[in-house]
Design a protein around this motif. Structure first.
Motif, mmCIF file in Angstrom:
data_model
loop_
_atom_site.group_PDB
_atom_site.id
_atom_site.type_symbol
_atom_site.label_atom_id
_atom_site.label_comp_id
_atom_site.label_asym_id
_atom_site.label_seq_id
_atom_site.Cartn_x
_atom_site.Cartn_y
_atom_site.Cartn_z
ATOM 1 N N GLU A 78 -47.822 36.367 -47.386
ATOM 2 C CA GLU A 78 -48.546 37.551 -47.857
ATOM 3 C C GLU A 78 -48.119 37.983 -49.253
ATOM 4 N N VAL A 87 -53.561 39.167 -44.989
ATOM 5 C CA VAL A 87 -54.587 39.409 -45.996
ATOM 6 C C VAL A 87 -54.418 40.770 -46.672
ATOM 7 N N VAL A 97 -53.887 41.087 -50.667
ATOM 8 C CA VAL A 97 -54.846 41.759 -51.554
ATOM 9 C C VAL A 97 -54.160 42.894 -52.310
ATOM 10 N N SER A 98 -53.332 43.667 -51.623
ATOM 11 C CA SER A 98 -52.627 44.773 -52.274
ATOM 12 C C SER A 98 -51.710 44.290 -53.383
ATOM 13 N N HIS A 106 -52.255 42.306 -55.568
ATOM 14 C CA HIS A 106 -53.008 42.070 -56.810
ATOM 15 C C HIS A 106 -53.328 43.372 -57.541
ATOM 16 N N ILE A 123 -58.276 42.535 -56.891
ATOM 17 C CA ILE A 123 -59.154 42.082 -55.815
ATOM 18 C C ILE A 123 -59.681 43.333 -55.113
ATOM 19 N N ALA A 178 -62.286 42.795 -49.788
ATOM 20 C CA ALA A 178 -61.777 41.456 -49.461
ATOM 21 C C ALA A 178 -60.764 41.487 -48.327
ATOM 22 N N MET A 179 -60.398 42.695 -47.858
ATOM 23 C CA MET A 179 -59.497 42.789 -46.712
ATOM 24 C C MET A 179 -60.232 42.628 -45.385
ATOM 25 N N GLN A 214 -63.499 38.857 -47.078
ATOM 26 C CA GLN A 214 -62.286 38.051 -46.940
ATOM 27 C C GLN A 214 -62.578 36.552 -46.942
ATOM 28 N N HIS A 268 -64.227 36.062 -51.358
ATOM 29 C CA HIS A 268 -63.529 36.235 -52.628
ATOM 30 C C HIS A 268 -62.715 34.983 -52.960
ATOM 31 N N VAL A 310 -58.840 35.013 -52.320
ATOM 32 C CA VAL A 310 -58.497 35.084 -50.902
ATOM 33 C C VAL A 310 -58.844 33.770 -50.215
#
Length: 333
Positions: free
Chosen positions: A147, A171, A175-176, A178, A182, A186-187, A192, A195, A198
């Motif tokens: 992660e 995920v 994403v966080s 970035h 993102i 995208a979570m 998800q 993107h 991801v």
């Protein structure tokens, strides 16, 4: 000879794990999950969560509760693992000391979150192994959450470690990490799966796992009130990204995941027919419904049959004999 001995001579078979990994953090939900596993059988794993499950200041007591549940007679199938705090937390060593000292023999695995690279995994393994060896357990399987940027960069090295049997994708933390580059969409689905960054992470994890015979485990579906969304995520993760396992965070998600990620009765039946034909000719080439099959496809169908058996899918009686007690070589690390 047993299919495992014929099709994987002198080599470790790919790790075969239940297709669903269910997370529970509170005592009520942990006990409810264990009761459900008793009802359904070992078609899903349970991970008792110390990282997010323990309230601040209650970490030691929570770890002691987890250890007692793992050691309990209610852990009939020995398919309960634990997620400990991350290696940078002051509670990591405490979790390991409490849980592994008391329940190393009964634990199915330890899940390690938020690693920054392969060195974190090696450091964690040293602590875990020292504690487990003192408790009489050798090489307790390790599952690792990918992660962070560093973990993704080292994912092939992590998957290559013999004691690691599964990698999971986190995920939301990914994403966080970035910092807004993102989008939050995208979570969850469909973002998800769409993107590019991801998608790249999911594919890299799956590829590394399959190259080293490990199990890639897909991230959660946060929509806990929509079983259809869970099933669709599981289906896409399996069919488009090569994942053979998925996280659950609510009991209602377990059955949709197991159904979507397990081979169907028809797939298992076809695999059994082909393998029984192959066995009858000492594993030489055969024709089945107009198609040629040899050991390359036999290995594929044997993996399908193993996954079907683990998921409780009904197998033809002759094929079921391969999984009779004492007749099936271990596929674990």
């Amino acid at each position: 000879m047993h299919p495992s001995q014929v099709l994987f001579p002198g080599a470790q078979q790919p790790v075969s794990l239940p297709v669903c990994d269910h997370y529970a953090g509170s005592e009520k939900l942990m006990r409810k999950s264990i009761a459900l596993q008793q009802e359904l059988g070992p078609v899903f794993d349970i991970t008792l969560d110390c990282e997010d499950g323990a309230s601040a200041g209650n970490e030691a007591a929570h770890a002691q509760l987890v250890a007692s549940l793992v050691k309990s007679p209610d852990n009939r199938h020995r398919r309960i693992g634990v997620r400990v705090h991350d290696i940078g937390s002051p509670h990591f060593a405490q979790d390991v000391a409490i849980i592994c000292s008391a329940a190393a023999r009964e634990l199915a695995f330890v899940m390690l979150p938020k690693v920054e690279g392969v060195n974190d995994v090696l450091h964690a393994l040293e602590t875990i192994n020292n504690t487990c060896l003192a408790a009489g357990r050798h090489a307790l399987p390790l599952h690792v959450l990918i992660e962070t940027h560093g973990a993704l960069a080292d994912v092939w090295k992590i998957a290559a470690l013999p004691q690691v049997e599964s990698l999971s994708f986190g995920v939301m933390d990914f994403v966080s990490a970035h910092y807004g580059a993102i989008p939050g969409a995208a979570m969850r689905s469909p973002g998800q799966f769409d993107h590019p960054l991801v998608r790249r992470a999911k594919l890299e994890i799956a590829a590394a796992c399959h190259a080293h015979g490990k199990t890639p485990s897909h991230n959660v579906t946060t929509d806990i009130k929509n079983p259809a969304a869970v099933a669709d995520d599981a289906r896409r993760a399996a069919q488009e990204f090569g994942y053979t396992r998925m996280w659950s965070i609510h009991p209602d998600q377990i059955r949709p995941i197991v159904h979507a990620m397990s081979p169907s009765v028809e797939e298992a039946g076809q695999a059994a027919q082909i393998l029984l034909k192959a066995q009858a000719v000492q594993w030489g080439p055969i024709q089945h419904e107009g198609n040629l099959h040899d050991r390359a496809s036999y290995r594929y169908f044997w993996c399908i049959l193993q996954r079907a058996h683990a998921a409780g899918v009904a197998l033809p009686p002759q094929a079921a004999l391969w999984f009779a007690a004492g007749d099936s070589p271990s596929t674990s690390q």
